[in-house]
Enzyme design. Sequence first.
Site, PDB file in Angstrom:
ATOM      1  N   ARG A 141     -21.355  28.404 -28.141  1.00 39.48           N
ATOM      2  CA  ARG A 141     -21.856  27.538 -29.217  1.00 39.48           C
ATOM      3  C   ARG A 141     -20.740  26.639 -29.729  1.00 39.48           C
ATOM      4  O   ARG A 141     -19.566  26.972 -29.609  1.00 39.48           O
ATOM      5  CB  ARG A 141     -22.280  28.393 -30.426  1.00 39.48           C
ATOM      6  CG  ARG A 141     -23.530  29.164 -30.299  1.00 39.48           C
ATOM      7  CD  ARG A 141     -23.936  29.692 -31.669  1.00 39.48           C
ATOM      8  NE  ARG A 141     -23.136  30.821 -32.088  1.00 39.48           N
ATOM      9  CZ  ARG A 141     -23.374  32.078 -31.756  1.00 39.48           C
ATOM     10  NH1 ARG A 141     -24.399  32.365 -30.980  1.00 39.48           N
ATOM     11  NH2 ARG A 141     -22.604  33.061 -32.177  1.00 39.48           N
ATOM     12  N   SER A 160     -15.879  27.776 -42.085  1.00 34.03           N
ATOM     13  CA  SER A 160     -16.855  26.693 -42.006  1.00 34.03           C
ATOM     14  C   SER A 160     -17.599  26.547 -43.329  1.00 34.03           C
ATOM     15  O   SER A 160     -17.586  27.457 -44.171  1.00 34.03           O
ATOM     16  CB  SER A 160     -17.858  26.978 -40.884  1.00 34.03           C
ATOM     17  OG  SER A 160     -18.741  28.006 -41.284  1.00 34.03           O
ATOM     18  N   THR A 161     -18.290  25.411 -43.472  1.00 31.10           N
ATOM     19  CA  THR A 161     -19.105  25.207 -44.681  1.00 31.10           C
ATOM     20  C   THR A 161     -20.197  26.275 -44.759  1.00 31.10           C
ATOM     21  O   THR A 161     -20.705  26.556 -45.840  1.00 31.10           O
ATOM     22  CB  THR A 161     -19.750  23.796 -44.666  1.00 31.10           C
ATOM     23  OG1 THR A 161     -20.280  23.543 -43.359  1.00 31.10           O
ATOM     24  CG2 THR A 161     -18.719  22.718 -44.975  1.00 31.10           C
ATOM     25  N   GLU A 162     -20.540  26.870 -43.622  1.00 27.94           N
ATOM     26  CA  GLU A 162     -21.581  27.911 -43.604  1.00 27.94           C
ATOM     27  C   GLU A 162     -21.004  29.288 -43.954  1.00 27.94           C
ATOM     28  O   GLU A 162     -21.741  30.206 -44.308  1.00 27.94           O
ATOM     29  CB  GLU A 162     -22.233  27.992 -42.210  1.00 27.94           C
ATOM     30  CG  GLU A 162     -23.130  26.802 -41.853  1.00 27.94           C
ATOM     31  CD  GLU A 162     -22.358  25.523 -41.576  1.00 27.94           C
ATOM     32  OE1 GLU A 162     -21.250  25.594 -40.999  1.00 27.94           O
ATOM     33  OE2 GLU A 162     -22.844  24.436 -41.955  1.00 27.94           O
ATOM     34  N   ASN A 163     -19.681  29.437 -43.852  1.00 27.43           N
ATOM     35  CA  ASN A 163     -19.074  30.758 -44.100  1.00 27.43           C
ATOM     36  C   ASN A 163     -19.169  31.199 -45.571  1.00 27.43           C
ATOM     37  O   ASN A 163     -18.971  32.365 -45.871  1.00 27.43           O
ATOM     38  CB  ASN A 163     -17.608  30.793 -43.653  1.00 27.43           C
ATOM     39  CG  ASN A 163     -17.445  30.886 -42.146  1.00 27.43           C
ATOM     40  OD1 ASN A 163     -16.447  30.427 -41.580  1.00 27.43           O
ATOM     41  ND2 ASN A 163     -18.414  31.466 -41.455  1.00 27.43           N
ATOM     42  N   ASN A 187     -13.155  38.252 -34.966  1.00 25.26           N
ATOM     43  CA  ASN A 187     -12.305  39.151 -35.773  1.00 25.26           C
ATOM     44  C   ASN A 187     -13.091  40.369 -36.242  1.00 25.26           C
ATOM     45  O   ASN A 187     -12.590  41.502 -36.213  1.00 25.26           O
ATOM     46  CB  ASN A 187     -11.780  38.424 -37.026  1.00 25.26           C
ATOM     47  CG  ASN A 187     -10.776  37.348 -36.699  1.00 25.26           C
ATOM     48  OD1 ASN A 187     -10.318  37.252 -35.570  1.00 25.26           O
ATOM     49  ND2 ASN A 187     -10.431  36.543 -37.691  1.00 25.26           N
ATOM     50  N   ASP A 237     -13.073  33.228 -32.903  1.00 27.03           N
ATOM     51  CA  ASP A 237     -14.267  34.031 -33.173  1.00 27.03           C
ATOM     52  C   ASP A 237     -14.030  35.477 -32.748  1.00 27.03           C
ATOM     53  O   ASP A 237     -13.353  35.728 -31.756  1.00 27.03           O
ATOM     54  CB  ASP A 237     -15.449  33.419 -32.400  1.00 27.03           C
ATOM     55  CG  ASP A 237     -16.785  33.924 -32.919  1.00 27.03           C
ATOM     56  OD1 ASP A 237     -16.830  34.545 -34.001  1.00 27.03           O
ATOM     57  OD2 ASP A 237     -17.796  33.686 -32.235  1.00 27.03           O
TER      58      ASP A 237
HETATM   59  C1  FPP Z   1     -13.976  34.581 -36.983  1.00 27.45           C
HETATM   60  O1  FPP Z   1     -14.228  35.930 -36.849  1.00 27.45           O
HETATM   61  C2  FPP Z   1     -12.828  34.295 -37.863  1.00 27.45           C
HETATM   62  C3  FPP Z   1     -12.896  33.797 -39.140  1.00 27.45           C
HETATM   63  C4  FPP Z   1     -14.129  33.435 -39.853  1.00 27.45           C
HETATM   64  C5  FPP Z   1     -11.675  33.565 -39.932  1.00 27.45           C
HETATM   65  C6  FPP Z   1     -10.516  33.255 -39.095  1.00 27.45           C
HETATM   66  C7  FPP Z   1      -9.293  33.079 -39.867  1.00 27.45           C
HETATM   67  C8  FPP Z   1      -8.065  33.481 -39.463  1.00 27.45           C
HETATM   68  C9  FPP Z   1      -7.817  34.153 -38.188  1.00 27.45           C
HETATM   69  C10 FPP Z   1      -6.891  33.186 -40.291  1.00 27.45           C
HETATM   70  C11 FPP Z   1      -6.600  31.737 -40.379  1.00 27.45           C
HETATM   71  C12 FPP Z   1      -5.435  31.522 -41.249  1.00 27.45           C
HETATM   72  C13 FPP Z   1      -5.177  30.405 -41.985  1.00 27.45           C
HETATM   73  C14 FPP Z   1      -3.908  30.297 -42.716  1.00 27.45           C
HETATM   74  C15 FPP Z   1      -6.128  29.263 -42.085  1.00 27.45           C
HETATM   75  P1  FPP Z   1     -15.594  36.474 -37.371  1.00 27.45           P
HETATM   76  O2  FPP Z   1     -15.383  37.043 -38.729  1.00 27.45           O
HETATM   77  O3  FPP Z   1     -16.628  35.407 -37.294  1.00 27.45           O
HETATM   78  O4  FPP Z   1     -15.888  37.605 -36.337  1.00 27.45           O
HETATM   79  P2  FPP Z   1     -17.322  38.160 -35.891  1.00 27.45           P
HETATM   80  O5  FPP Z   1     -18.061  36.999 -35.284  1.00 27.45           O
HETATM   81  O6  FPP Z   1     -16.977  39.213 -34.888  1.00 27.45           O
HETATM   82  O7  FPP Z   1     -17.992  38.717 -37.119  1.00 27.45           O
END
Ligand code: FPP
Length: 261
Positions: free
Chosen positions: A212, A83-86, A40, A38
């Site tokens: 969570r 996730s399914t919610e993403n 990114n 979590d």
């Molecule tokens: C959460 O950060 C991260 C994600 C929804 C995607 C994560 C995926 C990767 C790091 C790559 C995985 C690679 C493969 C090959 C499966 P967020 O976007 O929820 O961050 P935020 O909560 O700060 O907005």
Amino acid sequence: MRYDPDKLVEHFSNPPQDISLADIDLDRIPRHISCIMDGNGRWATSRGLSRTEGHKQGIVALRDVITTAVRLGVDVLSAYAFSTENWGRPQHEVNVLMHLFAKTFIDELPLLKRENVRVVFLGDISALPQKTRDVFEYGLKECEHHTGMVLALAVNYGARAELARAARTIAEQVSAGSLAVGDIDENAVAEHLYTAGLPDPELVIRTSGEMRVSNYLLWQIAYSEFYITELYWPDFDKWGMLRAIAAFQHRDRRFGGLSAE
Ligand code: FPP
């Protein structure tokens, strides 16, 4: 535990002040470590970068964590990628993620081959864009004979959907006469989950400080230990892994019973 002592020591050379390889017991490494990746987006925004840059940097962190888990002799590393919610995120971000998943799988094939890592997906990948599915199918075939660590990537995964799917399959077997109602026990349910055949996570790591579970592995985490770090996922690395494992090893795991001491 399968690990190469020389590679392990080299991997953890030049430690920071607060943690080193000597702080963990190599005989008590969790068999299955799971990561809720979590932060990114926040990592990127806090640097004035696009969210895409955050996801790209998240992949760099995941690569470090995969190598670290292999070096430590972990049996299963799982990670919550989508996730399914993403699907509810802006279409552009969903497209970027689908593209990045496919690209990453291809880019990391040499690493997966070198380190003998087998990949499995947790979730309904049939609902992904055709291009992404094609790449996943190709990548899965390329590493299906690997016998080392299992990398379980949760993509289009939701624990409630997983449990509903298991219930559906079990009901179908009962109505077809191949399963008796009295035989539906915990093992029967576990066998119908995406994680069938894998040990439950002993340690779940969640980054960016959120307390969570977010519809992740609800059945499988019944007795998992949680480690929450304030670091955003792109800042998480091998030292973060060691800190998490050291914390895990200090926990008193009772599984509903009494302490051994
Ligand atoms: C959460 O950060 C991260 C994600 C929804 C995607 C994560 C995926 C990767 C790091 C790559 C995985 C690679 C493969 C090959 C499966 P967020 O976007 O929820 O961050 P935020 O909560 O700060 O907005």
